[in-house]
Scaffold this active site. Structure first.
Site, PDB file in Angstrom:
ATOM      1  N   HIS A  75      95.373  73.831 -80.322  1.00 55.76           N
ATOM      2  CA  HIS A  75      94.658  73.715 -79.045  1.00 55.76           C
ATOM      3  C   HIS A  75      93.497  72.734 -79.191  1.00 55.76           C
ATOM      4  O   HIS A  75      93.243  71.896 -78.318  1.00 55.76           O
ATOM      5  CB  HIS A  75      94.153  75.093 -78.605  1.00 55.76           C
ATOM      6  CG  HIS A  75      93.518  75.112 -77.253  1.00 55.76           C
ATOM      7  ND1 HIS A  75      92.867  76.214 -76.761  1.00 55.76           N
ATOM      8  CD2 HIS A  75      93.396  74.166 -76.298  1.00 55.76           C
ATOM      9  CE1 HIS A  75      92.398  75.950 -75.568  1.00 55.76           C
ATOM     10  NE2 HIS A  75      92.699  74.710 -75.256  1.00 55.76           N
ATOM     11  N   GLU A  93      94.844  69.260 -79.186  1.00 53.82           N
ATOM     12  CA  GLU A  93      95.150  68.818 -77.817  1.00 53.82           C
ATOM     13  C   GLU A  93      93.917  68.212 -77.152  1.00 53.82           C
ATOM     14  O   GLU A  93      94.000  67.205 -76.436  1.00 53.82           O
ATOM     15  CB  GLU A  93      95.679  70.000 -77.006  1.00 53.82           C
ATOM     16  CG  GLU A  93      95.817  69.767 -75.508  1.00 53.82           C
ATOM     17  CD  GLU A  93      95.259  70.920 -74.695  1.00 53.82           C
ATOM     18  OE1 GLU A  93      94.377  70.675 -73.844  1.00 53.82           O
ATOM     19  OE2 GLU A  93      95.693  72.061 -74.923  1.00 53.82           O
ATOM     20  N   HIS A  94      92.752  68.818 -77.383  1.00 53.69           N
ATOM     21  CA  HIS A  94      91.507  68.273 -76.840  1.00 53.69           C
ATOM     22  C   HIS A  94      91.125  66.964 -77.531  1.00 53.69           C
ATOM     23  O   HIS A  94      90.767  65.977 -76.896  1.00 53.69           O
ATOM     24  CB  HIS A  94      90.369  69.283 -77.016  1.00 53.69           C
ATOM     25  CG  HIS A  94      90.347  70.352 -75.995  1.00 53.69           C
ATOM     26  ND1 HIS A  94      89.308  70.522 -75.115  1.00 53.69           N
ATOM     27  CD2 HIS A  94      91.243  71.328 -75.694  1.00 53.69           C
ATOM     28  CE1 HIS A  94      89.546  71.551 -74.322  1.00 53.69           C
ATOM     29  NE2 HIS A  94      90.720  72.065 -74.669  1.00 53.69           N
ATOM     30  N   GLU A 131      86.364  77.547 -72.628  1.00 51.74           N
ATOM     31  CA  GLU A 131      87.663  77.890 -72.060  1.00 51.74           C
ATOM     32  C   GLU A 131      88.057  79.320 -72.434  1.00 51.74           C
ATOM     33  O   GLU A 131      88.561  80.090 -71.600  1.00 51.74           O
ATOM     34  CB  GLU A 131      88.688  76.886 -72.575  1.00 51.74           C
ATOM     35  CG  GLU A 131      90.017  76.906 -71.893  1.00 51.74           C
ATOM     36  CD  GLU A 131      90.911  75.800 -72.400  1.00 51.74           C
ATOM     37  OE1 GLU A 131      92.119  75.881 -72.137  1.00 51.74           O
ATOM     38  OE2 GLU A 131      90.412  74.874 -73.069  1.00 51.74           O
TER      39      GLU A 131
END
Length: 1116
Positions: free
Chosen positions: A188, A191-192, A269
């Site tokens: 994750h 991905e950022h 998030e």
């Protein structure tokens, strides 16, 4: 973020990628010729290599001239798009989608000449880049406040316009399942980080700026077994957009100095996801897998998990993961535009062949077992929820079925178990007042349908009676499964459901381009090329033996049961706490009495349960209207009566669907009691009861692609209905008859159940800081906009007589305004309108009845008004703030100026407040139209433990000041570019009939009737100047102006949320509005500064405001 998508491998002839997916974790389940066997085997992949279909260049990229054409996907009957499936020389598979048949020729390519900050390293140098991407998991985006009127660049134009949003999506067939145990959330995080600039385009936020500047948006998400990136953009800039997009997978920078910011973004998030019960349950179930198994991992990632190792090591692991997993042969790409397939192929081949193929063998994994061993099965798991809701969920963990989508039994079984018609499981629960909703879920995401296992989950929303009778609820579920085992689904049942799925596929509503490419790029991982479009929708093969073998696994002794309720007791010594979400839970074995009861389901059938009857709503007539030479563009008012109302009609020829859409407004007779707060609560309960009565009556219609909804606005009831032309009148008659027979079908027991449900819904709304912030803003600005906290207390006094009395003459003397669009003739449209009008009871008065009117708006006091309250939910660590700047009664010109401002400001606002200052993961700027007043708002959801709302408010004002300067200094070229972006966004073609209907219906309900509003906007746009924009912006945000009116609504979250619980529902019911604690200025802030007023009594402040009537925006 976990998306509602399925996951299957590709077909055998694509052997290399099929092996990748099928063996992704060295786990391969044995299947017999007809079904699945109980065992599994481990496959050693240490010597396996990845083969590509064509040679690679010396740097590992593909030779751009080599392309393999793959089979063309099968498309639906009404789908006019053209497709080409291919594999590039580097192994990347691409699907090209040309949409020129329905939407016309493509726009000419354009070059962005406003590259002020995109093509060179910014002022901070290579190691000080201070911006980030607008990606992250999907739910992180904040669309802003719910608004009573919304115009702006999101609006779509009439069918003959010549603009189009092109889109692209790239999926990587690896996700958070390959997170290293020492660094949960790494994929994750990757991905950022991968969007933090590239060698060719080094500015971190350059891609976001480019896409936003040209009318688009971008986002990304990480699922368990795949990662997705997607964007849309004005078609003229597609090729440059693709090049910029591709570079993130060719040579991304991923600099170490961006890690803190992106780690904070991931943490923010996670904080947003923290209070969501479904997330908490999934993580809890994951914890039952053996340590070290990918299923047991913490896939979200947060500040703690991503700081477990030194930054140098984390940075190195990010680059290693990208090089290992972000290889071209692991990627699927979809591009959609109006260009020819040949043109698209040429550009895609040239651009995306540059992505390296690392040629690595599949990574060798440890000996992975089925993720849920026998010791983790057949348990009661009692979980403490955040929401006030009773839920019991029964989950069966099955061997993975990802390779068997053509004969997948779970779809059909989920359809039968989740059926809501007569004789169904839910019908029994409702009749016994045990439950009010049921979902049977499979294929919901990679976690539920992946390489490790498949899941069948039955989630039941219980009444309080049902919660206290969980054993009976579960027994009935097992009885229905036993019924399916004794009477397996017949081929006739399969063919009917296959026919329904075919209807949905052949006449699917066209989605936005960005949504379409996103879902297709994920589907390319799951299905063979022929089934890219149909694999997730159609049923292919009837395999009774496979169904039988799967049913045999759905037994009471192979199920896990999760129970969520605030009535559960967590005071004992057996209570545990899940590590990441902090969820409290306890586990119990099934008692012997329960085992005996549940196993008796096979021998004690329930006579009230039976399999579904044939569906009478499946249509057979799909004929279309014959298009005239010059079809009309806008609705015509074909009926206009001062007493009865109006009918607007517009036939549709463009979309070539045998579908009709109805929008009906019942404008109620004005009565003093209908203006009181109590009436809104009565209407809420009336509608709950009415919808409850319709569930069984129209469930089969909803399966056959008929959709309906009914709600209440301040003027009256609003009915939405759509479906095939053939049976639309039949469905409408059921809706009207049920309304007429409401009292005869009314159940007092159901009323009390639904009142309890509405109470819990209001409690849950009041417990969310974001919802409270939205409601407070509208409560101050608009009459008849009330708070959930207030309604929570008031609804307790509503009784049966109130609802029946309301229903008895609700529609007396009501006026009917109606819009009908689609595949229907004018005489048939008039028949439907007459059917509705005849159902309206009329009084004997000589004069037309006075009708409810559109509410007006309130004018804020000059200066700054702050409504600052503490969240009533101390278990939520999210604060919420909106700064709203109120303008005057608006004009068409104001709307255009607002659109320009939003286009110019949106990305800069996001970049400054989220990327650079990291104030919140969710940052939203929005143009608001509040019953005729044009305004501007900026909303954030900061973490309470990191930032005070005074600080956030100050930073928003600092951004306003900075943006004002940029607006004044904007170059002529940049101004022209934004103007062109706004112009093109208003000319974008409607992709589906629903978009067109929504725009026309808004004109009717607002009583403005400017069906050509966007054309008027475009004409005005040509005349606006930079000075006009600056002056308009200052009229909203200049704090020195006597007309400056700012409302800052601030809901303070809990900095100590990890140690707190949600408030007892009884406390909020008893206290109502008084539970809201108003806060004044911080000690460090002067309340007199900038003429700031802190509200301590909301109603007292509202009573001092001037109330104005609704203002139609129809003039320049």
């Amino acid at each position: 973020m976990f998306r509602s998508v399925t996951r299957f491998p590709v077909c055998a002839y694509e052997s290399s990628l099929a092996d990748i997916i099928r063996n992704i974790f060295c786990l391969h389940y044995k299947f017999t010729a007809s079904g699945l066997s109980a065992g599994y085997s481990i496959r050693n992949l240490s010597s396996m290599t990845i083969e590509t279909k064509a040679p690679l260049s010396s740097d590992g990229t593909g030779l751009a001239g080599t392309v393999e054409i793959l089979p063309e996907p099968v498309k639906g009957l009404s789908d006019k798009k053209q497709y080409r499936s291919l594999r590039l020389s580097n192994g990347l598979r691409a699907l090209l989608v040309s949409d020129h048949v329905r939407h016309g020729p493509p726009a000419a390519a354009a070059v962005d000449d406003t590259m002020e900050d995109d093509d060179e390293v910014d002022d901070h140098g290579d190691e000080d880049v201070d911006e980030e991407e607008d990606s992250g998991d999907e739910e992180g985006s904040d669309s802003g406040d719910d608004e009573e009127g919304d115009f702006g660049s999101k609006c779509k134009n009439v069918p003959d316009s010549n603009e189009y949003k092109a889109a692209a999506s790239l999926s990587v067939c690896w996700g958070s399942c390959v997170d290293p145990p020492a660094l949960p959330g790494l994929m994750h995080f990757l991905e950022h980080m991968v969007f933090m600039g590239s060698k060719k385009y080094p500015t971190e936020n350059g891609f976001d700026n480019f896409v936003n500047r040209h009318g688009g948006c971008d986002n990304a998400y990480t699922d368990f077994e795949h990662t997705n990136f997607h964007f849309d953009i004005q078609e003229s800039y597609l090729w440059e957009g693709l090049d910029r997009f591709c570079q993130f997978f060719v040579e991304p920078l991923m600099m170490k100095n961006a890690m803190d910011r992106e780690r904070n973004a991931v943490d923010s998030e996670f904080t947003i996801a923290l209070p969501i019960d479904d997330n908490r349950e999934q993580q809890l179930l994951s914890s039952f897998a053996p340590a070290g198994h990918p299923t047991s991992s913490f896939t979200w990632g947060n500040a703690a998990s991503l700081s477990a190792l030194p930054d140098d090591q984390v940075h190195a692991m990010l680059h290693e993961a990208r090089e290992k997993y972000y290889s071209a042969h692991f990627m699927t790409l979809v591009v959609q535009s109006r260009h020819s397939l040949d043109d698209m192929e040429c550009h895609v081949k040239e651009i995306f062949s540059k992505i390296p193929n690392n040629g690595l063998p599949l990574p060798e994994k440890c000996q992975l077992e089925f993720p849920f061993p026998p010791s983790a099965i057949n348990k009661f798991i009692f979980m403490e929820p955040m929401k006030a809701k009773h839920v019991v969920a029964a989950t069966w963990f099955l061997p993975s079925m990802i390779g068997h989508y053509k004969r997948h039994p779970l779809r059909l079984l989920a359809h039968l178990i989740g059926h809501e018609g007569y004789g169904s499981l839910l019908s029994f629960y409702k009749n016994q007042d045990l439950a009010y909703a049921l979902e049977c879920e499979c294929e919901m995401g990679d976690f539920e349908e992946g390489s490790f296992c498949s899941q069948m989950r039955v989630s039941i929303d219980l009444t309080e009676k049902g919660y206290r009778s969980i054993d009976q609820v579960l027994l009935t579920l097992f009885q229905y499964v036993a019924l399916l085992q004794d009477q397996p689904p017949t081929e006739m049942m399969f063919r009917e459901y296959q026919q329904i799925s075919r209807l949905n596929f052949d006449f699917e509503t066209e989605s936005e381009t960005i949504t379409n490419v996103e879902s297709l790029s994920a589907a390319m991982i799951k299905f063979s090329p022929e089934d890219y479009l149909s694999g997730s929708t159609l049923l292919f093969e009837f395999d009774p033996q496979f169904i039988k073998e799967t049913l045999e696994r759905l037994t009471p002794d192979a199920v896990n049961v999760v129970v969520r309720s605030k009535l559960l007791d967590f005071s004992g010594d057996d209570v545990k706490t899940e590590r990441w979400f902090g969820t409290r839970y306890r586990i119990e074995e099934f008692s012997e009495a329960q085992r005996e009861l549940f196993l008796s389901a096979k021998s004690t059938p329930n006579p009230q349960l039976h399999l579904p009857l044939p569906n009478v709503y499946i249509p057979n007539d799909f004929s279309l209207l014959t298009a005239p030479e010059k079809p009309p563009k806008f609705p015509s008012r074909v009926v206009s009566d001062p007493t009865l109302g109006s009918l607007f009609y517009l036939p549709n020829y463009k979309f070539e669907l045998p579908i009709v859409i109805l929008r009906v407004q019942f404008v109620l007779e004005e009565r003093p009691c209908r203006l009181a707060d109590k009436f809104l609560n009565i209407m809420s309960l009336f509608l709950q009861c009415y919808r409850y009565q319709l569930m069984e009556l129209l469930y089969e219609a909803t399966l056959a692609k008929y959709k309906y909804s009914i709600g209440y606005t301040h003027e009256g009831l609003v009915l939405h209905l759509s479906g095939f032309t053939e049976n639309i009148g039949r469905v409408l008659k059921v809706l009207l008859d049920s309304l007429h027979n409401f009292a005869a079908n009314f159940s007092e027991e159901h009323f009390h159940t639904l009142k309890d449900l509405e109470t819990r819904k209001l409690y849950n709304e009041a417990s969310k800081p974001n919802t409270m912030r939205k409601q407070l803003r509208l409560h101050v600005l608009l009459p008849q906009c009330h708070l959930s906290l207030h309604a929570l207390k008031q609804i307790q006094v509503i009784n049966v007589d109130d609802v029946l009395s309301c229903a008895s003459d609700l529609l007396k003397n009501a006026q009917v305004n109606m819009l009908i669009q689609g595949n229907i003739t004018e005489p048939s449209a008039r028949e439907l309108y007459d059917m509705i009008v005849k159902s309206i009871p009329k009084g004997i008065a000589q004069e037309p009845a006075a009708l409810m009117e559109i509410p007006g708006y309130r004018v804020l006091k000059p200066g700054t008004t702050v409504v600052r309250v503490k969240s009533v939910n101390e278990a939520d660590g999210n604060s919420s703030i909106v700064n709203y700047y109120q303008g005057k009664a608006g004009t068409l010109r104001d709307q255009v100026l607002s659109d320009f401002l939003l286009c110019a400001m949106e990305e800069q606002c996001f970049d400054t407040l989220r990327t650079q200052e990291q104030l919140s993961y969710s940052v939203s700027s929005q143009v608001n139209e509040s019953n005729g007043v044009v305004g501007l708002s900026i909303s954030l959801t900061p973490q309470a433990e990191k930032f005070s709302l005074s600080h956030v408010d100050t930073r928003v004002e600092a951004f306003i000041e900075k943006f004002t300067k940029k607006l004044r200094e904007m170059s002529e070229t940049a101004f022209a570019t934004i103007k062109q972006t706004v112009r093109q966004s208003k000319k974008i073609d409607d992709l589906n009939l629903e978009d067109e209907v929504a725009r026309n219906w808004a004109e009717i309900t607002r009583k403005e009737y400017l069906f050509d509003r966007l054309q008027k906007h475009i004409a005005i746009l040509d005349s606006i100047t930079q000075e006009d924009v600056v002056n308009f912006f200052l009229s909203l945000v200049d704090s020195t102006s006597p007309d400056y009116r700012k409302l800052s609504v601030q809901v303070i979250g809990s900095a100590n949320h990890k140690n707190c619980k949600p408030p007892p529902m009884e406390k909020l019911i008893e206290g109502g509005f008084s539970c809201m604690q108003f806060e004044g200025a911080d000690d460090s802030v002067s309340a007199s500064q900038n003429n700031t007023f802190y509200v301590s009594d909301c109603q007292q402040y509202i009573d001092c405001l001037q109330e104005m009537p609704h203002h139609p925006i129809v003039h320049c």
